[in-house]
Design a protein around this motif. Sequence first.
Motif, PDB file in Angstrom:
ATOM      1  N   LYS A  37       0.889  -1.167   0.000  1.00  0.00           N
ATOM      2  CA  LYS A  37       0.000   0.000   0.000  1.00  0.00           C
ATOM      3  C   LYS A  37       0.925   1.214   0.000  1.00  0.00           C
ATOM      4  O   LYS A  37       1.643   1.451   0.970  1.00  0.00           O
ATOM      5  CB  LYS A  37      -0.903   0.002   1.227  1.00  0.00           C
ATOM      6  CG  LYS A  37      -1.948   1.120   1.202  1.00  0.00           C
ATOM      7  CD  LYS A  37      -2.928   0.942   2.334  1.00  0.00           C
ATOM      8  CE  LYS A  37      -4.107   1.870   2.323  1.00  0.00           C
ATOM      9  NZ  LYS A  37      -4.021   3.120   1.678  1.00  0.00           N
ATOM     10  N   ALA A  38       0.900   1.917  -1.099  1.00  0.00           N
ATOM     11  CA  ALA A  38       1.857   3.010  -1.271  1.00  0.00           C
ATOM     12  C   ALA A  38       1.150   4.299  -1.681  1.00  0.00           C
ATOM     13  O   ALA A  38      -0.005   4.304  -2.078  1.00  0.00           O
ATOM     14  CB  ALA A  38       2.888   2.628  -2.326  1.00  0.00           C
ATOM     15  N   ARG A  39       1.928   5.369  -1.572  1.00  0.00           N
ATOM     16  CA  ARG A  39       1.510   6.673  -2.065  1.00  0.00           C
ATOM     17  C   ARG A  39       2.664   7.237  -2.869  1.00  0.00           C
ATOM     18  O   ARG A  39       3.817   6.857  -2.661  1.00  0.00           O
ATOM     19  CB  ARG A  39       1.217   7.615  -0.909  1.00  0.00           C
ATOM     20  CG  ARG A  39       0.145   7.127  -0.008  1.00  0.00           C
ATOM     21  CD  ARG A  39      -0.313   8.251   0.815  1.00  0.00           C
ATOM     22  NE  ARG A  39       0.003   8.089   2.220  1.00  0.00           N
ATOM     23  CZ  ARG A  39      -0.278   9.014   3.105  1.00  0.00           C
ATOM     24  NH1 ARG A  39      -0.782  10.157   2.712  1.00  0.00           N
ATOM     25  NH2 ARG A  39      -0.034   8.820   4.363  1.00  0.00           N
ATOM     26  N   HIS A  40       2.350   8.144  -3.767  1.00  0.00           N
ATOM     27  CA  HIS A  40       3.432   8.784  -4.503  1.00  0.00           C
ATOM     28  C   HIS A  40       3.050  10.216  -4.861  1.00  0.00           C
ATOM     29  O   HIS A  40       1.891  10.596  -4.851  1.00  0.00           O
ATOM     30  CB  HIS A  40       3.799   7.979  -5.759  1.00  0.00           C
ATOM     31  CG  HIS A  40       2.903   8.229  -6.932  1.00  0.00           C
ATOM     32  ND1 HIS A  40       3.382   8.350  -8.201  1.00  0.00           N
ATOM     33  CD2 HIS A  40       1.567   8.377  -7.028  1.00  0.00           C
ATOM     34  CE1 HIS A  40       2.373   8.557  -9.042  1.00  0.00           C
ATOM     35  NE2 HIS A  40       1.271   8.570  -8.352  1.00  0.00           N
ATOM     36  N   ILE A  41       4.099  10.955  -5.123  1.00  0.00           N
ATOM     37  CA  ILE A  41       3.957  12.306  -5.647  1.00  0.00           C
ATOM     38  C   ILE A  41       4.730  12.307  -6.954  1.00  0.00           C
ATOM     39  O   ILE A  41       5.917  11.978  -6.984  1.00  0.00           O
ATOM     40  CB  ILE A  41       4.530  13.363  -4.681  1.00  0.00           C
ATOM     41  CG1 ILE A  41       3.821  13.274  -3.322  1.00  0.00           C
ATOM     42  CG2 ILE A  41       4.402  14.754  -5.287  1.00  0.00           C
ATOM     43  CD1 ILE A  41       4.472  14.109  -2.228  1.00  0.00           C
ATOM     44  N   LEU A  42       4.050  12.617  -8.027  1.00  0.00           N
ATOM     45  CA  LEU A  42       4.642  12.588  -9.358  1.00  0.00           C
ATOM     46  C   LEU A  42       4.925  14.021  -9.814  1.00  0.00           C
ATOM     47  O   LEU A  42       4.032  14.868  -9.749  1.00  0.00           O
ATOM     48  CB  LEU A  42       3.657  11.907 -10.307  1.00  0.00           C
ATOM     49  CG  LEU A  42       4.081  11.710 -11.742  1.00  0.00           C
ATOM     50  CD1 LEU A  42       3.518  10.396 -12.241  1.00  0.00           C
ATOM     51  CD2 LEU A  42       3.587  12.833 -12.619  1.00  0.00           C
ATOM     52  N   VAL A  43       6.160  14.265 -10.220  1.00  0.00           N
ATOM     53  CA  VAL A  43       6.542  15.587 -10.734  1.00  0.00           C
ATOM     54  C   VAL A  43       7.369  15.399 -12.002  1.00  0.00           C
ATOM     55  O   VAL A  43       7.896  14.327 -12.268  1.00  0.00           O
ATOM     56  CB  VAL A  43       7.324  16.419  -9.685  1.00  0.00           C
ATOM     57  CG1 VAL A  43       6.427  16.807  -8.522  1.00  0.00           C
ATOM     58  CG2 VAL A  43       8.547  15.685  -9.184  1.00  0.00           C
ATOM     59  N   GLU A  44       7.488  16.471 -12.771  1.00  0.00           N
ATOM     60  CA  GLU A  44       8.179  16.373 -14.055  1.00  0.00           C
ATOM     61  C   GLU A  44       9.689  16.590 -13.952  1.00  0.00           C
ATOM     62  O   GLU A  44      10.438  16.127 -14.799  1.00  0.00           O
ATOM     63  CB  GLU A  44       7.579  17.375 -15.046  1.00  0.00           C
ATOM     64  CG  GLU A  44       6.150  17.021 -15.414  1.00  0.00           C
ATOM     65  CD  GLU A  44       5.483  18.074 -16.286  1.00  0.00           C
ATOM     66  OE1 GLU A  44       6.120  19.104 -16.592  1.00  0.00           O
ATOM     67  OE2 GLU A  44       4.317  17.852 -16.655  1.00  0.00           O
ATOM     68  N   LYS A  45      10.133  17.296 -12.913  1.00  0.00           N
ATOM     69  CA  LYS A  45      11.552  17.641 -12.816  1.00  0.00           C
ATOM     70  C   LYS A  45      12.185  17.043 -11.568  1.00  0.00           C
ATOM     71  O   LYS A  45      11.559  17.007 -10.500  1.00  0.00           O
ATOM     72  CB  LYS A  45      11.726  19.154 -12.794  1.00  0.00           C
ATOM     73  CG  LYS A  45      11.240  19.823 -14.063  1.00  0.00           C
ATOM     74  CD  LYS A  45      11.405  21.321 -13.987  1.00  0.00           C
ATOM     75  CE  LYS A  45      10.841  21.953 -15.244  1.00  0.00           C
ATOM     76  NZ  LYS A  45      10.302  23.260 -15.027  1.00  0.00           N
ATOM     77  N   GLU A  46      13.429  16.636 -11.695  1.00  0.00           N
ATOM     78  CA  GLU A  46      14.154  16.053 -10.569  1.00  0.00           C
ATOM     79  C   GLU A  46      14.292  17.050  -9.429  1.00  0.00           C
ATOM     80  O   GLU A  46      14.158  16.693  -8.256  1.00  0.00           O
ATOM     81  CB  GLU A  46      15.536  15.564 -11.019  1.00  0.00           C
ATOM     82  CG  GLU A  46      16.326  14.912  -9.916  1.00  0.00           C
ATOM     83  CD  GLU A  46      17.686  14.426 -10.359  1.00  0.00           C
ATOM     84  OE1 GLU A  46      18.282  13.626  -9.619  1.00  0.00           O
ATOM     85  OE2 GLU A  46      18.168  14.855 -11.436  1.00  0.00           O
ATOM     86  N   ASP A  47      14.548  18.315  -9.747  1.00  0.00           N
ATOM     87  CA  ASP A  47      14.703  19.335  -8.701  1.00  0.00           C
ATOM     88  C   ASP A  47      13.426  19.479  -7.868  1.00  0.00           C
ATOM     89  O   ASP A  47      13.495  19.662  -6.648  1.00  0.00           O
ATOM     90  CB  ASP A  47      15.086  20.689  -9.315  1.00  0.00           C
ATOM     91  CG  ASP A  47      16.516  20.696  -9.842  1.00  0.00           C
ATOM     92  OD1 ASP A  47      17.308  19.822  -9.433  1.00  0.00           O
ATOM     93  OD2 ASP A  47      16.833  21.561 -10.684  1.00  0.00           O
ATOM     94  N   ASP A  48      12.260  19.386  -8.528  1.00  0.00           N
ATOM     95  CA  ASP A  48      10.995  19.455  -7.792  1.00  0.00           C
ATOM     96  C   ASP A  48      10.875  18.268  -6.835  1.00  0.00           C
ATOM     97  O   ASP A  48      10.445  18.419  -5.693  1.00  0.00           O
ATOM     98  CB  ASP A  48       9.805  19.450  -8.757  1.00  0.00           C
ATOM     99  CG  ASP A  48       9.741  20.715  -9.615  1.00  0.00           C
ATOM    100  OD1 ASP A  48      10.383  21.726  -9.236  1.00  0.00           O
ATOM    101  OD2 ASP A  48       9.064  20.686 -10.658  1.00  0.00           O
ATOM    102  N   ALA A  49      11.261  17.087  -7.306  1.00  0.00           N
ATOM    103  CA  ALA A  49      11.201  15.887  -6.468  1.00  0.00           C
ATOM    104  C   ALA A  49      12.163  16.005  -5.287  1.00  0.00           C
ATOM    105  O   ALA A  49      11.812  15.650  -4.152  1.00  0.00           O
ATOM    106  CB  ALA A  49      11.515  14.649  -7.303  1.00  0.00           C
ATOM    107  N   LYS A  50      13.364  16.511  -5.541  1.00  0.00           N
ATOM    108  CA  LYS A  50      14.337  16.693  -4.455  1.00  0.00           C
ATOM    109  C   LYS A  50      13.811  17.687  -3.421  1.00  0.00           C
ATOM    110  O   LYS A  50      14.006  17.505  -2.213  1.00  0.00           O
ATOM    111  CB  LYS A  50      15.676  17.167  -5.014  1.00  0.00           C
ATOM    112  CG  LYS A  50      16.451  16.066  -5.709  1.00  0.00           C
ATOM    113  CD  LYS A  50      17.770  16.591  -6.258  1.00  0.00           C
ATOM    114  CE  LYS A  50      18.567  15.483  -6.916  1.00  0.00           C
ATOM    115  NZ  LYS A  50      19.837  15.958  -7.473  1.00  0.00           N
TER     116      LYS A  50
END
Length: 162
Positions: A37-50
């Motif tokens: 059972k997971a959750r995620h946040i999806l973004v287009e740029k690596e910097d946003d994810a960091k």
Amino acid sequence: LVNAYLQDFVAANPVKDEAVKSEYENIVKTMGDKEYKARHILVEKEDDAKSIVARLQKGEKFDELAKQSKDPGNKDRGGDLGWSAPSGYVKPFADALVMLEKGKFSAAPVKTEFVWHVIQLDDVRELKHPPLDEVKPQIQQRLQQQILEKHIMDLRAKAKVE
């Protein structure tokens, strides 16, 4: 006429029980023995994810940060993906998911084909596979369809059109 031929072919080439059992074991092996059972946040740029990882490390709530996700299907539910076997995800995502500890999020963004994910593992449970007897008809039908498609492709390959 074509349907009669195909029915005759199917009757003459039944799916063997050994093939059904083998296919069932393959499916069980592929799916694994755990559900996540997971959750995620999806973004287009690596910097946003960091940046999201850094904010999570400072104590911000995953639910709130998930509202920034580019995944419209679950961003309003805190990024919740529900229960699923790792085989249901692309390989980089699945590999990162199974490495996480329950209650933890990925310390580094996870890259899939075109996007970046921050993943949080909420829970893990044993995956209960239905017994073979319960799914045997569906597996037989699937295997019969594969045999039929292969036969048709073989006929096409051998056909000589003048």
